[in-house]
Enzyme design. Structure first.
Site, PDB file in Angstrom:
ATOM      1  N   GLN A   1     -10.569  10.404   0.575  1.00  0.00           N
ATOM      2  CA  GLN A   1      -9.726  11.326   1.341  1.00  0.00           C
ATOM      3  C   GLN A   1     -10.682  12.608   1.122  1.00  0.00           C
ATOM      4  O   GLN A   1     -10.817  13.355   2.033  1.00  0.00           O
ATOM      5  CB  GLN A   1      -8.464  11.557   1.263  1.00  0.00           C
ATOM      6  CG  GLN A   1      -7.429  10.502   1.033  1.00  0.00           C
ATOM      7  CD  GLN A   1      -7.528   9.846   2.520  1.00  0.00           C
ATOM      8  OE1 GLN A   1      -7.690  10.342   3.516  1.00  0.00           O
ATOM      9  NE2 GLN A   1      -7.499   8.468   2.346  1.00  0.00           N
TER      10      GLN A   1
ATOM     11  N   TYR B   1      -3.982   3.329  -2.174  1.00  0.00           N
ATOM     12  CA  TYR B   1      -4.250   2.466  -0.894  1.00  0.00           C
ATOM     13  C   TYR B   1      -4.550   3.351   0.402  1.00  0.00           C
ATOM     14  O   TYR B   1      -4.309   4.538   0.220  1.00  0.00           O
ATOM     15  CB  TYR B   1      -3.771   1.382  -0.680  1.00  0.00           C
ATOM     16  CG  TYR B   1      -1.613   1.588  -0.589  1.00  0.00           C
ATOM     17  CD1 TYR B   1      -1.259   2.826  -0.289  1.00  0.00           C
ATOM     18  CD2 TYR B   1      -1.080   0.696  -0.688  1.00  0.00           C
ATOM     19  CE1 TYR B   1      -0.073   3.005  -0.113  1.00  0.00           C
ATOM     20  CE2 TYR B   1       0.361   0.862  -0.553  1.00  0.00           C
ATOM     21  CZ  TYR B   1       0.753   2.071  -0.433  1.00  0.00           C
ATOM     22  OH  TYR B   1       2.168   2.111  -0.257  1.00  0.00           O
ATOM     23  N   GLU B   2      -4.989   2.951   1.418  1.00  0.00           N
ATOM     24  CA  GLU B   2      -5.232   3.857   2.585  1.00  0.00           C
ATOM     25  C   GLU B   2      -6.134   4.925   2.349  1.00  0.00           C
ATOM     26  O   GLU B   2      -6.198   5.761   3.008  1.00  0.00           O
ATOM     27  CB  GLU B   2      -3.886   4.045   3.256  1.00  0.00           C
ATOM     28  CG  GLU B   2      -3.850   4.610   4.751  1.00  0.00           C
ATOM     29  CD  GLU B   2      -3.793   3.290   5.582  1.00  0.00           C
ATOM     30  OE1 GLU B   2      -5.150   3.320   6.442  1.00  0.00           O
ATOM     31  OE2 GLU B   2      -3.179   2.316   5.466  1.00  0.00           O
ATOM     32  N   GLY B   3      -7.487   4.315   1.526  1.00  0.00           N
ATOM     33  CA  GLY B   3      -8.327   5.446   1.082  1.00  0.00           C
ATOM     34  C   GLY B   3      -7.853   6.192  -0.171  1.00  0.00           C
ATOM     35  O   GLY B   3      -6.960   6.806  -0.018  1.00  0.00           O
TER      36      GLY B   3
END
Ligand SMILES: Cc1cc2nc3c(=O)[nH]c(=O)nc-3n(C[C@H](O)[C@H](O)[C@H](O)COP(=O)(O)OP(=O)(O)OC[C@H]3O[C@@H](n4cnc5c(N)ncnc54)[C@H](O)[C@@H]3O)c2cc1C
Length: 604
Positions: free
Chosen positions: A447, A440-442
């Protein structure tokens, strides 16, 4: 599982001896209150809350999980009481503006607080953590009225927040968002759609939940340019308890972080309010994204630390065979695991990633402080400069540290042997919990693309690497003449040259073959992570060396252990960077040549 102990010695070593946070805080407009006494009080009080209240709920929360009953989500036993204690201590607003009830302290202190809370119990830390995302978004893009209405309650912690981006058809590619927003008389909107995987989407910790939702206005352009951002509260202000068309349809059953409620959220003609300009929702969402990503990068540090705290005592207690160099515990039936080279390898890897990652995170947190200083001083240029510096560091931290946190958790399980795989010792929980951080969060892949494609190639044409690697060159030049630091100095000079060479080679290759940006991105990110961590281990070694000679706040053994861990990192972990550099430079052919239909001849 052994109880959690906040690694305060390491935190103090980094803050006081490696980075000199005291001087750093003196340069910040909101740093005046962050005196050494205040910082010390925050660290020790937070440690108490984490050790005594939050950590004891880690295993029981995993076993019990959350439950959905009659449309209401309930967190595991003990969570509401622990959350109330967190709120009563004023912890949620530690780094948020005084005008909304916060303490207005520098953001780095908030991140260090988050590290402790998350290491004690990541699932628990998710509830206040997600709120921070909502708070930052409202602070940055909300109207004065929206700030007044929502920020005070959120800063207090009596209301919580969420970030509602993901839908069944899209997580990474948010241009596909379908949730609709229809304008109403009076300026509000009716929001309709389904969001999935929403952390803290519903729970029993607060009286209200403020959702930040991505949705499309009628006639919005297709793709990312047609997405707007809305505040959609569970209950409208002043109407607590009255249905606003926001409901949790289901709780996701998942591998780890089971005490964190991951919800399917249904918005059925829910009343919401536009935040930020129409169709610029994604841009607004991405403000503060860098600091949010540092927050998730810290999850890697948290799991490496927790895994180490669990596996170290086990390696000292459990006995197996004799050390190859001769008996170490002759009066015992066998030597402790810690005397075996391969077990030491696994322990030192965890220690190197936890402490190296912590150093990376604290350094980056100082950049975040400068960025906030730009905002507080209304100095857009300063804000942009530090935001851009942060923009280079954050994909490396998020991608590398979460992958290494997972690796550390797996090594900890290995130290336990078969006992790590069964539930009794709780080590498998750390491995399960660590897995999500790379997603999550990319994802790590995203990234990597962000780092190589956007930050390094497109936006700066390698300048960000040149600029950061100057730190490595400076360290190399300054310490080349010091016999004890020379090996690190040489290595950093070599890495700085190699990192820039790698970047230039990929940049040139990409002009002819764009696929290389994707095929090389993961290896490039991992290389960058190893290179960056090498710098922070060299810094820690130099500080430890200095304190050993000139005296420091810690006993000599502490500094000797730092030197030993730095040596281990350079000898045993850093060589992996070379493999990543070699792989990143390989032509795309070996990855891209196979026809998609030919990946298997036995099944679709
Ligand atoms: C426990 C949990 C909590 C979550 N919390 C939240 C939350 O609070 N709010 C929220 O909005 N979302 C949340 N999410 C969603 C999460 O952010 C997404 O799952 C994540 O962003 C990935 O999206 P996806 O699952 O749709 O995967 P996809 O986007 O389908 O990606 C699948 C794979 O393809 C790769 N990929 C995709 N596009 C590319 C590309 N262009 N180039 C190379 N590789 C590519 C990805 O790296 C990945 O490996 C949560 C998810 C989980 C599991």
């Amino acid at each position: 599982m052994p109880s959690y102990k906040a690694p305060l010695r390491d935190t103090r070593f980094l803050m006081n001896e490696v980075f000199d946070f005291e001087s750093h805080y003196k340069t910040l407009p909101n740093g005046e209150e962050a005196t050494p006494d205040m910082v010390e009080a925050i660290l020790s009080e937070m440690a108490k809350l984490c050790e005594n209240t939050v950590a004891p709920l880690y295993q029981s929360g995993d076993e019990e999980g959350c439950r959905l009953e009659n449309g209401q989500v309930f967190t595991p036993k003990g969570y509401p009481e622990a959350y109330n204690e967190f709120v009563a201590g004023g912890w949620q607003g530690l780094s948020h503006p005084v005008e909304y009830g916060g303490q207005g302290l520098p953001m780095s202190l908030g991140l260090i607080k988050h590290e402790m809370l998350g290491t004690a119990n990541w699932s628990f830390a998710m509830y206040p953590g997600l709120s921070l995302g909502a708070m930052n978004t409202i602070q940055m893009h909300g109207t004065d009225e929206q700030k007044e209405t929502y920020l005070t309650k959120l800063t207090e912690g009596t209301w919580a927040g969420t970030m509602c981006l993901t839908e069944p058809q899209c997580g990474t590619d948010l241009g596909q968002v379908k949730t609709k927003a229809e304008p109403q008389d009076g300026g509000a909107y009716k929001i309709t759609g389904t969001k999935i995987f929403i952390s803290s989407g519903d729970h029993d910790l607060t009286e209200n939940i403020v959702h930040i939702v991505l949705a499309r206005l009628p006639d919005a352009p297709a793709g990312t340019r047609g997405i707007s951002l809305f505040i959609v509260p569970k209950y409208l202000p002043g109407q607590i308890g009255e249905d606003n068309g926001v409901s949790c349809g289901a709780l996701e059953k998942k591998m780890g972080i089971k005490a964190s409620a991951t919800c399917v959220m249904n918005f059925d003609q829910a009343t919401g309010f536009l935040i930020g300009p129409p169709n610029q929702g994604l841009e607004c969402m991405f403000t503060f994204m860098n600091s949010a990503r540092v927050g998730t990068a810290i999850q890697g540090v948290a799991h490496a630390e927790r895994a180490y705290q669990a596996s170290l005592p086990y390696a000292k207690e459990r006995r197996s065979m004799r050390a190859l160099s001769g008996k170490k515990d002759p009066e015992q039936v066998a030597d402790a695991l810690i005397h075996h080279g391969d077990v030491r390898r696994m322990l030192l890897k965890q220690k190197a990633y936890a402490e190296g990652g912590r150093a990376m995170a604290y350094f980056t947190a100082m950049y975040a402080d400068h960025m906030i200083a730009g905002m507080l001083e209304n100095d857009q240029k300063k804000y942009d400069k530090w935001d851009s510096e942060l923009g280079f560091l954050t994909p490396i931290l998020k991608g590398f540290l979460t992958e290494k946190g997972l690796e550390a958790a797996n090594e900890a399980m290995q130290v336990f042997g078969g006992h790590g795989y069964i539930k009794e010792h709780g080590i498998e929980q750390i491995a399960r919990d660590a897995r999500i951080a790379t997603l999550y969060e990319g994802t790590t892949g995203i990234q990597a693309l962000d780092l190589l494609g956007r930050k390094v190639l497109l936006t700066s044409r390698g300048k960000c690497v040149r600029s950061f690697s100057r730190n490595l060159v400076d360290f190399g030049r300054q310490n080349l003449k010091d016999a004890r630091l020379r090996p690190y100095a040489w290595k950093l000079l070599k890495i700085a040259a190699e990192w820039n060479y790698l970047t230039t080679r990929i940049m040139l290759a990409a002009t002819k073959d764009r696929d290389i940006v994707s095929t090389a991105s993961y290896d490039y990110l991992m290389y960058s992570g190893y290179a960056m961590m090498a710098y922070f281990w060299a810094l820690q070694a130099a500080t430890a060396r200095d304190k050993l000679e000139n005296g420091g706040n810690e006993p000599a053994e502490f500094y000797k252990a730092k030197l030993a861990t730095a040596e281990f990192y350079f000898d045993r972990l850093l060589p992996a960077a070379k493999g990543h550099a070699d792989a990143a430079l390989k032509p795309t052919r070996s990855t891209m040549q196979m026809n998609a239909e030919h990946f298997s001849f036995d099944y679709e």
